[in-house]
Design an enzyme around this catalytic site. Structure first.
Site, PDB file in Angstrom:
ATOM      1  N   GLY A  12      93.102  37.590  94.698  1.00 15.89           N
ATOM      2  CA  GLY A  12      93.805  38.183  93.566  1.00 15.89           C
ATOM      3  C   GLY A  12      95.176  37.545  93.371  1.00 15.89           C
ATOM      4  CG  ASP A  13      98.159  39.447  93.016  1.00 15.09           C
ATOM      5  OD1 ASP A  13      97.935  40.078  91.970  1.00 15.09           O
ATOM      6  OD2 ASP A  13      98.342  39.997  94.115  1.00 15.09           O
ATOM      7  NE  ARG A 142      72.392  58.872  91.793  1.00 15.82           N
ATOM      8  CZ  ARG A 142      71.265  58.744  92.482  1.00 15.82           C
ATOM      9  NH1 ARG A 142      70.157  58.395  91.880  1.00 15.82           N
ATOM     10  NH2 ARG A 142      71.233  58.997  93.769  1.00 15.82           N
ATOM     11  CD  GLN A 223      90.634  44.036  91.182  1.00 19.08           C
ATOM     12  OE1 GLN A 223      89.525  44.138  90.703  1.00 19.08           O
ATOM     13  NE2 GLN A 223      91.679  44.584  90.613  1.00 19.08           N
TER      14      GLN A 223
HETATM   15  P1  GDP Z   1      97.021  37.794  88.336  1.00 15.51           P
HETATM   16  O1  GDP Z   1      96.854  39.138  88.928  1.00 15.51           O
HETATM   17  O2  GDP Z   1      96.001  36.825  88.813  1.00 15.51           O
HETATM   18  O3  GDP Z   1      97.119  37.822  86.833  1.00 15.51           O
HETATM   19  O4  GDP Z   1      98.419  37.242  88.864  1.00 15.51           O
HETATM   20  P2  GDP Z   1      99.820  38.070  88.938  1.00 15.51           P
HETATM   21  O5  GDP Z   1     100.386  38.176  87.577  1.00 15.51           O
HETATM   22  O6  GDP Z   1      99.649  39.319  89.726  1.00 15.51           O
HETATM   23  O7  GDP Z   1     100.643  37.103  89.878  1.00 15.51           O
HETATM   24  C1  GDP Z   1     100.952  35.802  89.508  1.00 15.51           C
HETATM   25  C2  GDP Z   1     102.480  35.657  89.430  1.00 15.51           C
HETATM   26  O8  GDP Z   1     102.816  34.299  89.331  1.00 15.51           O
HETATM   27  C3  GDP Z   1     103.104  36.313  88.214  1.00 15.51           C
HETATM   28  O9  GDP Z   1     104.407  36.707  88.535  1.00 15.51           O
HETATM   29  C4  GDP Z   1     103.119  35.190  87.186  1.00 15.51           C
HETATM   30  O10 GDP Z   1     104.132  35.353  86.199  1.00 15.51           O
HETATM   31  C5  GDP Z   1     103.426  34.021  88.065  1.00 15.51           C
HETATM   32  N1  GDP Z   1     102.849  32.741  87.655  1.00 15.51           N
HETATM   33  C6  GDP Z   1     101.643  32.473  87.072  1.00 15.51           C
HETATM   34  N2  GDP Z   1     101.441  31.139  86.991  1.00 15.51           N
HETATM   35  C7  GDP Z   1     102.538  30.561  87.553  1.00 15.51           C
HETATM   36  C8  GDP Z   1     102.900  29.210  87.812  1.00 15.51           C
HETATM   37  O11 GDP Z   1     102.180  28.258  87.539  1.00 15.51           O
HETATM   38  N3  GDP Z   1     104.101  29.002  88.458  1.00 15.51           N
HETATM   39  C9  GDP Z   1     104.932  30.018  88.811  1.00 15.51           C
HETATM   40  N4  GDP Z   1     106.067  29.727  89.436  1.00 15.51           N
HETATM   41  N5  GDP Z   1     104.603  31.304  88.575  1.00 15.51           N
HETATM   42  C10 GDP Z   1     103.423  31.569  87.972  1.00 15.51           C
HETATM   43  P1  IMO Z   2      94.810  41.366  90.377  1.00 13.29           P
HETATM   44  O1  IMO Z   2      93.839  41.570  89.233  1.00 13.29           O
HETATM   45  C1  IMO Z   2      95.612  41.601  94.634  1.00 13.29           C
HETATM   46  C2  IMO Z   2      93.630  44.821  96.836  1.00 13.29           C
HETATM   47  C3  IMO Z   2      94.463  45.931  97.428  1.00 13.29           C
HETATM   48  C4  IMO Z   2      93.628  46.273  98.655  1.00 13.29           C
HETATM   49  C5  IMO Z   2      92.191  46.125  98.136  1.00 13.29           C
HETATM   50  C6  IMO Z   2      91.557  47.423  97.696  1.00 13.29           C
HETATM   51  O2  IMO Z   2      96.232  41.588  89.992  1.00 13.29           O
HETATM   52  O3  IMO Z   2      94.550  40.066  91.030  1.00 13.29           O
HETATM   53  P2  IMO Z   2      91.872  48.955  95.556  1.00 13.29           P
HETATM   54  O4  IMO Z   2      93.089  49.648  95.025  1.00 13.29           O
HETATM   55  O5  IMO Z   2      91.268  47.981  94.596  1.00 13.29           O
HETATM   56  O6  IMO Z   2      90.847  49.893  96.113  1.00 13.29           O
HETATM   57  O7  IMO Z   2      92.416  48.118  96.814  1.00 13.29           O
HETATM   58  O8  IMO Z   2      92.274  45.233  97.035  1.00 13.29           O
HETATM   59  N1  IMO Z   2      93.797  44.601  95.385  1.00 13.29           N
HETATM   60  C7  IMO Z   2      94.431  43.539  94.863  1.00 13.29           C
HETATM   61  N2  IMO Z   2      95.098  42.534  95.460  1.00 13.29           N
HETATM   62  N3  IMO Z   2      95.464  41.612  93.299  1.00 13.29           N
HETATM   63  C8  IMO Z   2      94.775  42.602  92.691  1.00 13.29           C
HETATM   64  O9  IMO Z   2      94.470  42.568  91.382  1.00 13.29           O
HETATM   65  C9  IMO Z   2      94.250  43.651  93.477  1.00 13.29           C
HETATM   66  N4  IMO Z   2      93.550  44.771  93.202  1.00 13.29           N
HETATM   67  C10 IMO Z   2      93.266  45.335  94.379  1.00 13.29           C
HETATM   68  O10 IMO Z   2      95.741  45.477  97.773  1.00 13.29           O
HETATM   69  O11 IMO Z   2      93.817  45.307  99.643  1.00 13.29           O
HETATM   70 MG    MG Z   3      97.966  40.534  90.016  1.00 13.21          MG
END
Ligand code: GDP
Ligand code: IMO
Ligand code: MG
Length: 423
Positions: A12-13, A142, A223
């Site tokens: 994720g992230d 369910r 995720q």
């Molecule tokens: P997602 O959950 O996959 O959409 O990712 P998040 O938004 O949770 O986390 C990604 C973070 O990195 C955010 O703060 C974005 O603004 C930032 N971000 C995304 N792409 C880039 C990049 O290429 N470089 C940098 N420095 N930050 C980025």
């Molecule tokens: P995005 O879409 C990173 C992680 C939680 C935990 C596990 C289970 O922003 O990438 P949950 O609340 O889903 O039952 O938690 O999954 N988790 C994430 N980690 N990015 C996310 O979403 C996440 N969504 C859930 O931290 O380990």
């Molecule tokens: Mg995220």
């Protein structure tokens, strides 16, 4: 190809929100197909930072329809908050459609998530406490309540009674906490019924109609692959299928349509929450990456655990998602490091068919590639990147066997290099 799935290949992230926002400018539909408000997707447009948890990241384009698909779990409270935030920011938003089949996250799901985690103590999953696991459990059991139930005038009392009897029994006998009051829940949902009704529809009809007419559809994953219920580091996973195959179930797309799968890969690894994280670093490098990459959860604010990119796991993710190309994000964060680690094949043969064993960390092999010493966030063409950063990208492409079609070099919408058209 007119259908693209954007999916996370790590924990994720990875930057799915940013890449979805970039691609959504040309999309007719952006569809979330799983998860709920546990997602935190960040969009940076000019001086505005928008964090979307539930509303798809295509929302910033007036011509794009944002669909919250049947495989999602829908939290009315968060939805209302997000709508208000968008209004406050005065952004022109597109239309929204919520599938009548999505399940509703009630306050008791979040409450249950919280007390269960507390009870588990050091064995907790480290969830976002957004009620995701309890809501999906009710669906499978369910005893869930759908958006259709809410808007169609179904008598919710017996449904809630059925669900709450079980929960209250557990809350009393196992957790010894305050029980949930059914009247409070009926009153709570009454507050949101009209708002939800305005946006509800039959998402599968729209999705398949658009697909049949060759319109551009983007499926936005939440995720990442190693948080997938079946393919992740179980039990430290989320409660839905995050991999691309789920666009057909959770997104309601007919399997007759082929899609391009864009795997989103961060140039290093992060994980938030508990569970195995092969290659995790706990040193000054991980601190530097966390600071420079602002690696703090968009949903919970927790510091993210950091480590080198894990190509061995990514190879598996490429296979499991049917990835056609990747978007490599946050490469700018690695600028100015002397050496950059890449985790490759384990030394000894490990049976990759058994996830629990391929996550053993003791056989990890790390190679170090040379870094580059200039910042790269303002570069817009591949050939202008420093040689060592190009070598890093080529190394990843070679091991994964797929091209890096997008290189993201900053959080801002415009900071990327598009090497190959995605559509
Ligand atoms: P997602 O959950 O996959 O959409 O990712 P998040 O938004 O949770 O986390 C990604 C973070 O990195 C955010 O703060 C974005 O603004 C930032 N971000 C995304 N792409 C880039 C990049 O290429 N470089 C940098 N420095 N930050 C980025
Ligand atoms: P995005 O879409 C990173 C992680 C939680 C935990 C596990 C289970 O922003 O990438 P949950 O609340 O889903 O039952 O938690 O999954 N988790 C994430 N980690 N990015 C996310 O979403 C996440 N969504 C859930 O931290 O380990
Ligand atoms: Mg995220």
């Amino acid at each position: 190809m007119s259908i693209v799935a954007v999916v996370g290949l790590q924990w994720g992230d990875e930057g799915k929100g940013k890449i979805t926002d970039v691609l959504a400018s040309g999309s007719d539909l952006v569809v979330r197909f799983q998860g709920g408000a546990n997602a935190g997707h960040t969009l940076v447009v000019g001086d505005k930072i928008i964090r979307s948890h539930l509303i798809p990241s295509g929302i910033l384009y007036p011509k794009t329809i944002s669909v919250i698909g049947p495989g999602c779990v829908f939290d009315p409270e968060i939805f209302e908050k997000e709508l208000n935030t968008l209004k406050d920011l005065k952004v022109k938003t597109g239309k929204i459609l919520i599938s009548n089949r999505a399940h509703v996250v009630f306050p008791y799901h979040k409450y249950f998530d919280g007390i269960k985690e507390e009870y588990l103590g050091k064995n907790a999953i480290g969830t976002t406490k957004m009620g995701i696991g309890p809501c999906y459990s009710d669906k499978v059991n369910r005893i869930g309540i759908t958006i259709g139930d809410i808007v169609s005038g179904t008598d919710l009392k017996p449904l809630l009674q059925n669900s709450l009897d079980e929960k209250n029994f557990m809350i009393k006998s196992r957790y010894n906490k305050k029980q949930i009051n059914i009247k409070d829940m009926l009153n709570w949902i009454d507050k949101y019924r009209e708002l939800i009704r305005k946006f509800t529809g039959n998402a599968y009809e729209l999705v398949n109609d658009y697909a049949s007419r060759g319109k551009k559809i983007l499926f936005e994953g939440a995720q990442g692959t190693f948080l997938d219920l079946d393919w992740g580091t179980y039990p430290f996973v989320t409660s839905s299928n995050t991999v691309a195959g789920n666009i057909y179930i959770g997104g309601g797309l007919s399997p007759k349509y082929k899609v391009n799968v864009l795997g989103i890969v961060k140039a290093y690894s992060t994980r938030v929450g508990n569970g195995p994280f092969p290659g995790e670093l706990n040193d000054e490098i991980s601190e530097l990456i966390r600071d420079k990459g602002k690696e703090f959860g968009a949903t919970t604010g927790r510091p993210r655990r950091c480590g080198w990119i894990n190509l061995d796991l990514l190879k598996f993710a490429v296979l499991m998602n049917g990835v056609t190309s990747i978007a490599l994000t946050k490469l700018d964060v690695l600028s100015c490091l002397d050496k950059i680690g890449v985790i490759t094949e384990p030394k000894k043969g490990i049976n990759k068919k058994v996830p629990n064993t391929f996550l053993e960390t003791n056989d990890m092999q790390i190679e170090y590639l040379n870094g580059w010493d200039i910042s790269i966030d303002n570069i817009r063409t591949f050939k202008d990147l420093p040689k060592n950063s190009r070598e890093y990208i080529k190394y990843i492409e070679k091991v994964l066997g797929v091209p890096a079609s997008i290189i993201s070099l900053g959080a801002q919408r415009k900071k990327y290099i598009m090497r190959k058209e995605i559509w």
